[in-house]
Design a protein around this motif. Structure first.
Motif, PDB file in Angstrom:
ATOM      1  N   GLN A 107       0.671  -1.372   0.104  1.00 44.67           N
ATOM      2  CA  GLN A 107       0.247   0.161   0.105  1.00 44.67           C
ATOM      3  C   GLN A 107       0.957   1.329   0.001  1.00 44.67           C
ATOM      4  O   GLN A 107       0.542   2.129  -0.783  1.00 44.67           O
ATOM      5  N   LEU A 108       1.961   1.201   0.696  1.00 45.07           N
ATOM      6  CA  LEU A 108       2.771   2.593   1.026  1.00 45.07           C
ATOM      7  C   LEU A 108       3.481   2.890  -0.590  1.00 45.07           C
ATOM      8  O   LEU A 108       3.716   3.747  -0.982  1.00 45.07           O
ATOM      9  N   CYS A 109       3.925   1.552  -1.130  1.00 36.03           N
ATOM     10  CA  CYS A 109       4.733   1.896  -2.429  1.00 36.03           C
ATOM     11  C   CYS A 109       4.022   2.188  -3.414  1.00 36.03           C
ATOM     12  O   CYS A 109       4.184   2.467  -4.788  1.00 36.03           O
ATOM     13  N   SER A 110       2.468   1.941  -3.276  1.00 36.04           N
ATOM     14  CA  SER A 110       1.529   2.304  -4.210  1.00 36.04           C
ATOM     15  C   SER A 110       0.938   3.911  -3.914  1.00 36.04           C
ATOM     16  O   SER A 110      -0.186   4.174  -4.479  1.00 36.04           O
ATOM     17  N   ASP A 111       2.028   4.503  -3.380  1.00 33.90           N
ATOM     18  CA  ASP A 111       1.431   5.985  -2.904  1.00 33.90           C
ATOM     19  C   ASP A 111       0.220   6.173  -2.019  1.00 33.90           C
ATOM     20  O   ASP A 111      -0.454   7.152  -2.276  1.00 33.90           O
ATOM     21  N   VAL A 112      -0.180   5.251  -1.120  1.00 35.19           N
ATOM     22  CA  VAL A 112      -1.324   5.410  -0.347  1.00 35.19           C
ATOM     23  C   VAL A 112      -0.879   6.303   0.891  1.00 35.19           C
ATOM     24  O   VAL A 112       0.226   5.976   1.354  1.00 35.19           O
ATOM     25  N   ASP A 113      -1.259   7.319   1.322  1.00 33.02           N
ATOM     26  CA  ASP A 113      -0.839   7.925   2.272  1.00 33.02           C
ATOM     27  C   ASP A 113      -0.987   7.166   3.592  1.00 33.02           C
ATOM     28  O   ASP A 113      -1.773   6.152   3.878  1.00 33.02           O
ATOM     29  N   ILE A 114      -0.027   7.598   4.399  1.00 32.53           N
ATOM     30  CA  ILE A 114       0.147   6.781   5.646  1.00 32.53           C
ATOM     31  C   ILE A 114      -1.192   6.604   6.333  1.00 32.53           C
ATOM     32  O   ILE A 114      -1.434   5.656   7.290  1.00 32.53           O
ATOM     33  N   GLU A 115      -2.108   7.722   6.185  1.00 35.83           N
ATOM     34  CA  GLU A 115      -3.134   7.843   7.267  1.00 35.83           C
ATOM     35  C   GLU A 115      -4.565   6.921   6.732  1.00 35.83           C
ATOM     36  O   GLU A 115      -5.359   6.559   7.207  1.00 35.83           O
ATOM     37  N   ASP A 116      -4.143   6.520   5.329  1.00 33.59           N
ATOM     38  CA  ASP A 116      -5.458   5.957   4.387  1.00 33.59           C
ATOM     39  C   ASP A 116      -5.108   4.381   4.331  1.00 33.59           C
ATOM     40  O   ASP A 116      -5.748   3.789   3.690  1.00 33.59           O
ATOM     41  N   ILE A 117      -4.032   3.787   5.077  1.00 36.94           N
ATOM     42  CA  ILE A 117      -3.923   2.592   5.083  1.00 36.94           C
ATOM     43  C   ILE A 117      -4.811   1.722   5.630  1.00 36.94           C
ATOM     44  O   ILE A 117      -5.129   2.093   6.836  1.00 36.94           O
ATOM     45  N   THR A 118      -5.212   0.616   5.061  1.00 32.74           N
ATOM     46  CA  THR A 118      -6.293  -0.318   5.642  1.00 32.74           C
ATOM     47  C   THR A 118      -5.366  -1.523   6.110  1.00 32.74           C
ATOM     48  O   THR A 118      -4.703  -2.169   5.349  1.00 32.74           O
ATOM     49  N   LEU A 119      -5.641  -1.889   7.477  1.00 30.57           N
ATOM     50  CA  LEU A 119      -5.255  -2.933   7.880  1.00 30.57           C
ATOM     51  C   LEU A 119      -6.206  -4.352   7.761  1.00 30.57           C
ATOM     52  O   LEU A 119      -7.458  -4.002   7.888  1.00 30.57           O
ATOM     53  N   SER A 120      -5.543  -5.218   7.649  1.00 27.95           N
ATOM     54  CA  SER A 120      -6.395  -6.654   7.486  1.00 27.95           C
ATOM     55  C   SER A 120      -6.854  -7.034   8.750  1.00 27.95           C
ATOM     56  O   SER A 120      -6.432  -6.715  10.101  1.00 27.95           O
ATOM     57  N   LYS A 124      -5.292  -8.200  12.710  1.00 29.27           N
ATOM     58  CA  LYS A 124      -5.183  -6.658  12.995  1.00 29.27           C
ATOM     59  C   LYS A 124      -4.360  -6.461  13.970  1.00 29.27           C
ATOM     60  O   LYS A 124      -3.811  -5.480  14.026  1.00 29.27           O
ATOM     61  N   TYR A 125      -3.928  -7.385  14.938  1.00 32.56           N
ATOM     62  CA  TYR A 125      -3.147  -7.001  15.936  1.00 32.56           C
ATOM     63  C   TYR A 125      -1.631  -6.886  15.667  1.00 32.56           C
ATOM     64  O   TYR A 125      -0.900  -6.010  15.879  1.00 32.56           O
ATOM     65  N   THR A 126      -1.331  -8.054  14.612  1.00 34.76           N
ATOM     66  CA  THR A 126       0.021  -7.966  14.170  1.00 34.76           C
ATOM     67  C   THR A 126       0.242  -6.937  13.106  1.00 34.76           C
ATOM     68  O   THR A 126       1.376  -6.091  13.101  1.00 34.76           O
ATOM     69  N   SER A 127      -0.803  -6.427  12.407  1.00 37.78           N
ATOM     70  CA  SER A 127      -0.685  -5.413  11.256  1.00 37.78           C
ATOM     71  C   SER A 127      -0.672  -4.165  12.055  1.00 37.78           C
ATOM     72  O   SER A 127       0.044  -3.190  11.608  1.00 37.78           O
ATOM     73  N   GLN A 128      -1.375  -3.949  13.160  1.00 40.92           N
ATOM     74  CA  GLN A 128      -1.444  -2.707  14.190  1.00 40.92           C
ATOM     75  C   GLN A 128       0.003  -2.374  14.633  1.00 40.92           C
ATOM     76  O   GLN A 128       0.492  -1.186  14.554  1.00 40.92           O
ATOM     77  N   LEU A 129       0.578  -3.512  15.293  1.00 45.93           N
ATOM     78  CA  LEU A 129       2.066  -3.438  15.970  1.00 45.93           C
ATOM     79  C   LEU A 129       2.984  -2.922  14.400  1.00 45.93           C
ATOM     80  O   LEU A 129       3.834  -2.115  14.829  1.00 45.93           O
ATOM     81  N   LEU A 130       3.067  -3.588  13.382  1.00 45.59           N
ATOM     82  CA  LEU A 130       3.769  -3.402  12.326  1.00 45.59           C
ATOM     83  C   LEU A 130       3.504  -1.902  11.783  1.00 45.59           C
ATOM     84  O   LEU A 130       4.497  -1.170  11.527  1.00 45.59           O
ATOM     85  N   PHE A 131       2.351  -1.708  11.793  1.00 49.38           N
ATOM     86  CA  PHE A 131       1.983  -0.214  11.329  1.00 49.38           C
ATOM     87  C   PHE A 131       2.487   0.834  12.259  1.00 49.38           C
ATOM     88  O   PHE A 131       2.850   1.795  11.532  1.00 49.38           O
ATOM     89  N   ASP A 132       2.278   0.859  13.380  1.00 53.23           N
ATOM     90  CA  ASP A 132       2.873   1.705  14.481  1.00 53.23           C
ATOM     91  C   ASP A 132       4.159   1.764  14.114  1.00 53.23           C
ATOM     92  O   ASP A 132       4.961   2.970  14.051  1.00 53.23           O
ATOM     93  N   ALA A 133       4.979   0.788  13.850  1.00 50.55           N
ATOM     94  CA  ALA A 133       6.368   0.673  13.830  1.00 50.55           C
ATOM     95  C   ALA A 133       6.839   1.558  12.385  1.00 50.55           C
ATOM     96  O   ALA A 133       7.643   2.315  12.413  1.00 50.55           O
ATOM     97  N   VAL A 134       5.937   1.226  11.413  1.00 46.57           N
ATOM     98  CA  VAL A 134       6.343   1.776   9.884  1.00 46.57           C
ATOM     99  C   VAL A 134       5.894   3.273  10.181  1.00 46.57           C
ATOM    100  O   VAL A 134       6.677   4.145   9.497  1.00 46.57           O
TER     101      VAL A 134
END
Length: 149
Positions: A107-120, A124-134
């Motif tokens: 999503q980030l490499c497709s020029d989606v803004d960081i605030e507009d990323i949708t997590l699976s 969701k917990y793993t994605s949220q942890l990684l999203f916060d780190a990114v």
């Protein structure tokens, strides 16, 4: 009758005065263009640059295991997001880490803004942890905008 005054000006003095006048005008024009173009290019660079180009890293801790997150950016978008030391032990213990980081990176490499990323929702917990780190890593790369007071 009025008295007529005759002024004698030598040709040499007229030539010197003309040369100095032309040089003075050229100097004034150069100074004006120098200061005007310098402020325009600075404003243009800060308006277009979203990130400072480079490789930014951060560490994610998972039950005593440290993962190194690497984000590569250029001046206007994210080029890659990956976990550097992802080995078989981690992928076995945490099977959702790799697909989650790949989803965020895509999503980030497709020029989606960081605030507009949708997590699976599936992870969701793993994605949220990684999203916060990114997000924290990308905050290191964001160009600071100067406010004019």
């Amino acid at each position: 009758m009025s008295k007529t005054k005759i002024v004698v000006v030598k040709l040499k003095q007229i030539i010197y005065a003309g040369i100095f006048a032309v040089l003075g005008i050229i100097l004034i024009i150069l100074l004006i263009s120098l200061f005007k173009s310098g402020s325009d290019t600075t404003a243009a660079v800060s308006d277009t640059a979203k990130y400072k180009a480079g490789v930014y890293t951060s560490v994610i801790a998972l039950n005593g295991t440290n993962l190194n997150l690497e984000v590569v950016v250029d001046k206007d978008h994210v080029n890659s997001v990956r976990i550097v030391n992802l080995d078989e032990v981690i992928t076995t213990m945490y099977p959702l880490v790799e697909p989650s980081i790949n989803d965020i990176a895509e999503q980030l490499c497709s020029d989606v803004d960081i605030e507009d990323i949708t997590l699976s929702e599936d992870r969701k917990y793993t994605s949220q942890l990684l999203f916060d780190a990114v997000k924290a890593t990308l905050n290191k790369a964001i160009v600071a905008t100067e406010s004019a007071d």
